[in-house]
Design a protein around this motif. Sequence first.
Motif, PDB file in Angstrom:
ATOM      1  N   ILE A   1      98.587  39.390  62.598  1.00 10.22           N
ATOM      2  CA  ILE A   1      98.408  39.082  64.008  1.00 10.22           C
ATOM      3  C   ILE A   1      97.161  38.222  64.183  1.00 10.22           C
ATOM      4  O   ILE A   1      96.070  38.618  63.763  1.00 10.22           O
ATOM      5  CB  ILE A   1      98.270  40.380  64.831  1.00 10.22           C
TER       6      ILE A   1
ATOM      7  N   ASP B   1      92.153  35.291  71.473  1.00 13.94           N
ATOM      8  CA  ASP B   1      90.735  35.087  71.144  1.00 13.94           C
ATOM      9  C   ASP B   1      90.644  35.329  69.641  1.00 13.94           C
ATOM     10  O   ASP B   1      91.571  35.860  69.043  1.00 13.94           O
ATOM     11  CB  ASP B   1      89.847  36.056  71.929  1.00 13.94           C
TER      12      ASP B   1
ATOM     13  N   ARG C   1      92.113  36.999  58.100  1.00  9.44           N
ATOM     14  CA  ARG C   1      92.182  38.433  58.349  1.00  9.44           C
ATOM     15  C   ARG C   1      93.638  38.886  58.537  1.00  9.44           C
ATOM     16  O   ARG C   1      93.998  40.006  58.150  1.00  9.44           O
ATOM     17  CB  ARG C   1      91.360  38.783  59.589  1.00  9.44           C
TER      18      ARG C   1
ATOM     19  N   ILE D   1      90.104  45.408  66.366  1.00 12.55           N
ATOM     20  CA  ILE D   1      90.483  44.821  65.075  1.00 12.55           C
ATOM     21  C   ILE D   1      91.197  45.845  64.210  1.00 12.55           C
ATOM     22  O   ILE D   1      92.242  45.568  63.611  1.00 12.55           O
ATOM     23  CB  ILE D   1      89.242  44.255  64.363  1.00 12.55           C
TER      24      ILE D   1
ATOM     25  N   ALA E   1      88.673  37.346  68.034  1.00 17.12           N
ATOM     26  CA  ALA E   1      88.359  38.756  67.756  1.00 17.12           C
ATOM     27  C   ALA E   1      87.643  38.918  66.418  1.00 17.12           C
ATOM     28  O   ALA E   1      88.034  39.728  65.586  1.00 17.12           O
ATOM     29  CB  ALA E   1      89.608  39.621  67.799  1.00 17.12           C
ATOM     30  N   LEU E   2      86.567  38.140  66.228  1.00 17.96           N
ATOM     31  CA  LEU E   2      85.738  38.315  65.031  1.00 17.96           C
ATOM     32  C   LEU E   2      84.547  39.201  65.389  1.00 17.96           C
ATOM     33  O   LEU E   2      84.138  39.267  66.553  1.00 17.96           O
ATOM     34  CB  LEU E   2      85.229  36.962  64.532  1.00 17.96           C
ATOM     35  N   LEU E   3      84.004  39.881  64.385  1.00 23.21           N
ATOM     36  CA  LEU E   3      82.803  40.689  64.616  1.00 23.21           C
ATOM     37  C   LEU E   3      81.594  39.773  64.469  1.00 23.21           C
ATOM     38  O   LEU E   3      81.372  39.191  63.408  1.00 23.21           O
ATOM     39  CB  LEU E   3      82.739  41.835  63.602  1.00 23.21           C
ATOM     40  N   PRO E   4      80.808  39.621  65.550  1.00 22.13           N
ATOM     41  CA  PRO E   4      79.769  38.585  65.564  1.00 22.13           C
ATOM     42  C   PRO E   4      78.640  38.828  64.560  1.00 22.13           C
ATOM     43  O   PRO E   4      78.015  37.877  64.116  1.00 22.13           O
ATOM     44  CB  PRO E   4      79.238  38.629  67.006  1.00 22.13           C
ATOM     45  N   ASN E   5      78.394  40.100  64.215  1.00 22.30           N
ATOM     46  CA  ASN E   5      77.264  40.351  63.311  1.00 22.30           C
ATOM     47  C   ASN E   5      77.708  40.589  61.867  1.00 22.30           C
ATOM     48  O   ASN E   5      76.948  41.120  61.064  1.00 22.30           O
ATOM     49  CB  ASN E   5      76.414  41.507  63.834  1.00 22.30           C
TER      50      ASN E   5
ATOM     51  N   VAL F   1      95.101  45.308  62.766  1.00 19.83           N
ATOM     52  CA  VAL F   1      95.513  45.233  61.360  1.00 19.83           C
ATOM     53  C   VAL F   1      96.259  46.485  60.916  1.00 19.83           C
ATOM     54  O   VAL F   1      96.682  46.578  59.774  1.00 19.83           O
ATOM     55  CB  VAL F   1      94.321  44.960  60.412  1.00 19.83           C
TER      56      VAL F   1
ATOM     57  N   PRO G   1      95.144  36.933  67.167  1.00 19.43           N
ATOM     58  CA  PRO G   1      95.102  37.083  68.623  1.00 19.43           C
ATOM     59  C   PRO G   1      94.593  35.815  69.317  1.00 19.43           C
ATOM     60  O   PRO G   1      94.041  34.933  68.673  1.00 19.43           O
ATOM     61  CB  PRO G   1      94.125  38.245  68.819  1.00 19.43           C
TER      62      PRO G   1
ATOM     63  N   ALA H   1      88.386  44.588  57.907  1.00 22.90           N
ATOM     64  CA  ALA H   1      89.788  44.850  58.260  1.00 22.90           C
ATOM     65  C   ALA H   1      90.511  45.541  57.100  1.00 22.90           C
ATOM     66  O   ALA H   1      91.299  46.463  57.301  1.00 22.90           O
ATOM     67  CB  ALA H   1      90.483  43.541  58.625  1.00 22.90           C
TER      68      ALA H   1
ATOM     69  N   ASN I   1      83.939  40.197  57.687  1.00 28.74           N
ATOM     70  CA  ASN I   1      84.974  40.316  58.705  1.00 28.74           C
ATOM     71  C   ASN I   1      86.329  40.645  58.088  1.00 28.74           C
ATOM     72  O   ASN I   1      87.041  41.522  58.567  1.00 28.74           O
ATOM     73  CB  ASN I   1      85.069  39.025  59.522  1.00 28.74           C
TER      74      ASN I   1
END
Lengths: 292, 226
Positions: free
Chosen positions: B86, B90, B153, A202, B92-96, A206, B88, B106, B102
């Motif tokens: 961008i 998938d 994001r 990530i 591409a998130l942070l699960p926790n 970015v 993507p 970034a 999130n």
Amino acid sequence: MWFDRLGFLVGEAFTALRRNRWMTFAAISTATAALFLLGGLFLTWLQVSRSAQAVGERLPVRAFFRYGAEQEVLTQSLAEARQIPGVRSVRLVTKEEGWKDFQKKYPQVAKDLDNPLPDSLHVQLTDVEQVGGVAARLQKLDGIQPDGVRYQNDQQKLVADGLRTLHIVGIALGAMMLLTSGVLIYNAIRLTIVARRREIRIMQLVGATRATVRAPMVIEGLFQGAIGGALAGALIGGSVLGMQRLAANLSAQSFQTGFNFGPWMFGLGLAGAAYGVLCSLFALRDSGRQLG
Amino acid sequence: MPSLIQFRNTCVRYSDLVTGLADFSLSVERGEFIYLLGPTGSGKSTILKLLYREVAPTSGEVWLDGENIGQLAERDIPFLRRKMGIVPQDFALLPNKTVWENVGYAMRAIGKGRREVRQTIPRILDQVRIGHRADALPHQLSGGEQQRVAIARSLINDPPLILADEPTGNLDPEHSLEILQILEELNSKGTTVLMATHDMMVVNRCPHRILRMQGGRMQKEGALVV
Ligand SMILES: Nc1ncnc2c1ncn2[C@@H]1O[C@H](COP(=O)(O)OP(=O)(O)OP(=O)(O)O)[C@@H](O)[C@H]1O
Ligand SMILES: [Mg+2]
């Protein structure tokens, strides 16, 4: 602003430290042990070299002249003895002076005897390590009787050799532990890189700079090393104070106790931090593929 | 003023056997909305990756905003990426981390201060209509909502260009159209959008310029699909 920035990066590092807590524990404790050993050896080396000088001052070497050596020979050899490297001072003790000292020290033995002593040189050394060389040079001086140079050779040598062996073993052991702690820090960082692969991706998407992406891992290594070093410094200090107190109790004397914790913790912490950074840089280099 | 994007005879060869893109040329003007349409493996993602320099051209050139980005040095790539959003393939998130965190994460990663993050996030989340779920974790969200977080994001740099890789890939028609509506809104405010997709329903319902890709080549270009 930079403070805010650092806060983010350090926060990332601490999240990783918490996530790898057992790895972190292993890395810090081995770094502590290694730096404790090496730092402790350095401290004893300092102490021993200082006390070696002290012993050199206390332990005289004596060179006895043959009986009836002429006055010119005595003064000539005295002057030459002063030129020998490792010699701090030389005093000519005539047979009369020597006998007076002896009578004072051992009156019972001395009372029925005529003076059996020859003239002699009393030599003070700058450093006990050099006693062998100085003795050999003294022996060659004009007018010294065969086997006329005396000092407490064997005991001194034994102590010095023992200490040297202990030092070599200790340094080898410390180096091994240092290497182990380095491998542990390296592994912790590589684990972190794998665990943080989402975050890293990530960040890269970015547009975070290479330095930002890598900084948390460098801070993680730095922290592990620095804490290990500071703990080692504290442990060394604790040991020194403990021993001083013990010695004070045993000799039932009150003598000065103290230890400068600050410089030791700071110095070892700094050394540990540098080492930790080095290990994490290796880990980053070897994880190049995950870091893009 | 030159075109925003220009590909000039661009080739990407991943290996001797695998060609990602073959002799591809294209101009994109500011404010356009373009579909990259084609079956799997046809080179859609490769085109987007060239633009954010996850991939470098094997030959040919890629120009963005008057700059030949095919030759960009490694250390300049982060700054290239700050000029685009961008999304993507998938999410591409942070699960926790929550939706808010999130996006905040970034922003922090590219050096935005805490204050700025606090002030900016509500606006960005509202833009993609996810503000009401700011405290939810990704697994508590629907696929469409997760995709909106990914879009949010991508907006942190206020980008003039959005690269979205199959943003409706796993969504049902209703949620797909929702995503399209958001992208079209951004486009209507002047943002250039490049979107890879193989979703004919979306392309038919929301018509825009289309590039048909096949085996790493542009097959044909047209505004309308029959
Ligand atoms: N990193 C890579 N290494 C090797 N080959 C790759 C790589 N990325 C893509 N390819 C190959 O290049 C070709 C084009 O891939 P690309 O990802 O651009 O297709 P795509 O149109 O995005 O497909 P999809 O719809 O499945 O996402 C494919 O044959 C793919 O296997
Ligand atoms: Mg793709």
